[in-house]
Design a protein around this motif. Structure first.
Motif, PDB file in Angstrom:
ATOM      1  N   THR A 245       4.865  -4.289   5.898  1.00 43.16           N
ATOM      2  CA  THR A 245       4.641  -3.012   5.226  1.00 43.16           C
ATOM      3  C   THR A 245       3.190  -2.790   4.808  1.00 43.16           C
ATOM      4  O   THR A 245       2.868  -1.747   4.239  1.00 43.16           O
ATOM      5  N   CYS A 246       2.315  -3.754   5.073  1.00 45.86           N
ATOM      6  CA  CYS A 246       0.911  -3.553   4.698  1.00 45.86           C
ATOM      7  C   CYS A 246       0.320  -2.409   5.513  1.00 45.86           C
ATOM      8  O   CYS A 246       0.646  -2.220   6.685  1.00 45.86           O
ATOM      9  N   GLY A 247      -0.526  -1.633   4.858  1.00 52.48           N
ATOM     10  CA  GLY A 247      -1.162  -0.513   5.548  1.00 52.48           C
ATOM     11  C   GLY A 247      -0.304   0.732   5.616  1.00 52.48           C
ATOM     12  O   GLY A 247      -0.653   1.681   6.319  1.00 52.48           O
ATOM     13  N   VAL A 248       0.810   0.763   4.885  1.00 50.78           N
ATOM     14  CA  VAL A 248       1.684   1.932   4.893  1.00 50.78           C
ATOM     15  C   VAL A 248       1.114   3.022   3.989  1.00 50.78           C
ATOM     16  O   VAL A 248       0.736   2.761   2.850  1.00 50.78           O
ATOM     17  N   ASP A 249       1.030   4.225   4.501  1.00 49.65           N
ATOM     18  CA  ASP A 249       0.655   5.405   3.726  1.00 49.65           C
ATOM     19  C   ASP A 249       1.910   6.246   3.584  1.00 49.65           C
ATOM     20  O   ASP A 249       2.306   6.951   4.513  1.00 49.65           O
TER      21      ASP A 249
ATOM     22  N   THR B 151       2.854   7.089   7.656  1.00 47.10           N
ATOM     23  CA  THR B 151       2.352   6.290   8.767  1.00 47.10           C
ATOM     24  C   THR B 151       2.085   4.869   8.270  1.00 47.10           C
ATOM     25  O   THR B 151       1.998   4.621   7.069  1.00 47.10           O
ATOM     26  N   GLY B 152       1.927   3.955   9.221  1.00 46.99           N
ATOM     27  CA  GLY B 152       1.478   2.614   8.873  1.00 46.99           C
ATOM     28  C   GLY B 152       2.516   1.536   9.083  1.00 46.99           C
ATOM     29  O   GLY B 152       3.641   1.779   9.517  1.00 46.99           O
ATOM     30  N   GLY B 153       2.107   0.311   8.772  1.00 44.62           N
ATOM     31  CA  GLY B 153       2.937  -0.856   8.989  1.00 44.62           C
ATOM     32  C   GLY B 153       2.670  -1.477  10.353  1.00 44.62           C
ATOM     33  O   GLY B 153       2.088  -0.847  11.242  1.00 44.62           O
TER      34      GLY B 153
ATOM     35  N   GLY C 216      13.437   0.757  13.348  1.00 48.01           N
ATOM     36  CA  GLY C 216      14.358   1.342  12.374  1.00 48.01           C
ATOM     37  C   GLY C 216      13.896   1.084  10.948  1.00 48.01           C
ATOM     38  O   GLY C 216      13.966   1.964  10.082  1.00 48.01           O
ATOM     39  N   HIS C 217      13.402  -0.122  10.684  1.00 52.80           N
ATOM     40  CA  HIS C 217      12.833  -0.414   9.359  1.00 52.80           C
ATOM     41  C   HIS C 217      11.671   0.529   9.070  1.00 52.80           C
ATOM     42  O   HIS C 217      11.556   1.088   7.967  1.00 52.80           O
TER      43      HIS C 217
ATOM     44  N   LEU D 143      11.488   3.605   6.039  1.00 56.49           N
ATOM     45  CA  LEU D 143      10.489   3.623   4.975  1.00 56.49           C
ATOM     46  C   LEU D 143       9.625   4.875   5.052  1.00 56.49           C
ATOM     47  O   LEU D 143       9.390   5.548   4.041  1.00 56.49           O
ATOM     48  N   LEU D 144       9.179   5.210   6.251  1.00 53.77           N
ATOM     49  CA  LEU D 144       8.249   6.331   6.407  1.00 53.77           C
ATOM     50  C   LEU D 144       8.903   7.681   6.143  1.00 53.77           C
ATOM     51  O   LEU D 144       8.208   8.668   5.897  1.00 53.77           O
ATOM     52  N   THR D 145      10.233   7.732   6.183  1.00 56.32           N
ATOM     53  CA  THR D 145      10.934   8.985   5.913  1.00 56.32           C
ATOM     54  C   THR D 145      11.561   9.018   4.525  1.00 56.32           C
ATOM     55  O   THR D 145      12.265   9.968   4.184  1.00 56.32           O
ATOM     56  N   GLY D 146      11.317   7.992   3.713  1.00 56.14           N
ATOM     57  CA  GLY D 146      11.765   8.016   2.328  1.00 56.14           C
ATOM     58  C   GLY D 146      13.175   7.542   2.087  1.00 56.14           C
ATOM     59  O   GLY D 146      13.679   7.665   0.958  1.00 56.14           O
ATOM     60  N   GLU D 147      13.864   6.994   3.098  1.00 56.40           N
ATOM     61  CA  GLU D 147      15.193   6.430   2.846  1.00 56.40           C
ATOM     62  C   GLU D 147      15.081   5.242   1.899  1.00 56.40           C
ATOM     63  O   GLU D 147      15.993   4.970   1.119  1.00 56.40           O
ATOM     64  N   PHE D 148      13.966   4.506   1.981  1.00 53.56           N
ATOM     65  CA  PHE D 148      13.686   3.390   1.085  1.00 53.56           C
ATOM     66  C   PHE D 148      12.249   3.508   0.590  1.00 53.56           C
ATOM     67  O   PHE D 148      11.460   4.289   1.129  1.00 53.56           O
TER      68      PHE D 148
END
Length: 300
Positions: free
Chosen positions: A34-38, A43-45, A112-113, A117-122
């Motif tokens: 998950t590093c680099g996730v905006d 975007t990111g990961g 899928g992970h 994350l990028l769509t806000g499910e988690f």
């Protein structure tokens, strides 16, 4: 492996920083970092695939991987392999090409992970770990929150009450913990009470719980035992299954056979297409833009 990737998977891949081969990933054959996730830009990961681990070492198809996850519940997985089992196919078999290689299943799972994350499910916590932030959306279909005594969960640092996420139906915490233990997941931080009872469990008790839990997994809304580990794994497994089904690789008439300790050899019909997964399947396919097997533009 990237050529011919499902269009939805390709669009998710375009939002992450890339995929790399690695060696000796601890406790996993693949991982989404998950590093680099905006989270604002969505975007990111990074995705790492361990070339030294399964499934790079076997000539398997992507759609055959879920069956192996079910076999992890068996007392002796090797004992259930038949003469025509894909695991017995000679290395280099012409039946397995780059477009269908088992490694692609791991890639779909990690994508899928990323998507969840990028769509806000988690969401990410302060340690950059993916966490449930509510029961709205995907998580609420198969999971609920249980408040329990903090002493039953190691590592809670003296908290008297702790909120834990557990299966919503068909799996009691003890049976669920037995399943997680059997497939090599660490149940202690997830399952209320399991860590305290675990040392007193006999082989017969464990076998009884694995039998009951294995047969209850689909009814609880889980497409594989891996999906029952945590809501994030649940989403990743369902995402991979949805794309394989859209490609015609998973059909309603399919089945998996497992040899469950305590109840013997059982056939489980196409978990992804099973009725108990219907609402969750419809939610995800609609969000991805998959309707009646036709590809469309993803809304996630």
């Amino acid at each position: 492996m990237m050529r011919g990737l499902h269009p939805i998977a390709q669009r998710v891949l375009d939002r992450v920083h890339g995929v790399w081969y690695a060696r000796n990933i601890e406790s996993a054959a693949a991982v989404f970092l998950t590093c680099g996730v905006d989270e604002v830009a969505a975007t990111g990961g990074f995705i790492l695939l361990d070339e030294a681990q399964f499934p790079f070492d076997r000539p398997l198809r992507d759609a055959e991987v879920p069956g192996l996850y079910w076999r992890a519940l068996a007392a002796d997985p090797a004992a259930v392999l038949g003469e025509n089992d894909p695991l017995r196919r000679p290395r280099g078999s012409g039946e397995v090409g780059a477009l269908h290689h088992a490694a692609r299943y791991l890639l779909l799972h990690e994508l899928g992970h990323a998507l969840s994350l990028l769509t806000g499910e988690f969401v990410l916590d302060d340690a950059l770990r993916m966490q449930v932030h509510g029961l709205d959306g995907f998580t609420g279909f198969s999971w609920k929150v249980m408040t329990t005594d903090g002493s039953t969960l190691p590592g809670t640092r003296g908290k008297t009450r702790v909120r834990a996420v557990v299966p919503r139906r068909s799996l009691d915490p003890m049976t669920w913990g037995s399943l997680l233990d059997t497939i090599g997941a660490d149940p202690d931080p997830l399952v209320p009470g399991y860590a305290l009872a675990r040392p007193r469990r006999t082989p017969a008790t464990l076998a009884r719980d694995v039998c009951a839990g294995g047969l209850a997994l689909v009814g609880a809304g889980f497409v594989t035992p891996t999906a029952a580990r945590y809501p994030t794994e649940d989403f990743a497994e369902m995402f991979a299954h949805a794309l394989l089904a859209d490609e015609g690789k998973l059909l309603p008439g399919d089945h998996v056979i497992v040899d469950l300790p305590g109840c013997g050899r059982r056939e489980i019909r196409s978990p992804y297409h099973a009725a108990p997964l219907g609402p969750k399947r419809a939610y995800l396919e609609s969000a991805l833009g998959l309707h009646s097997g036709r590809r469309a533009t993803a809304t996630l």
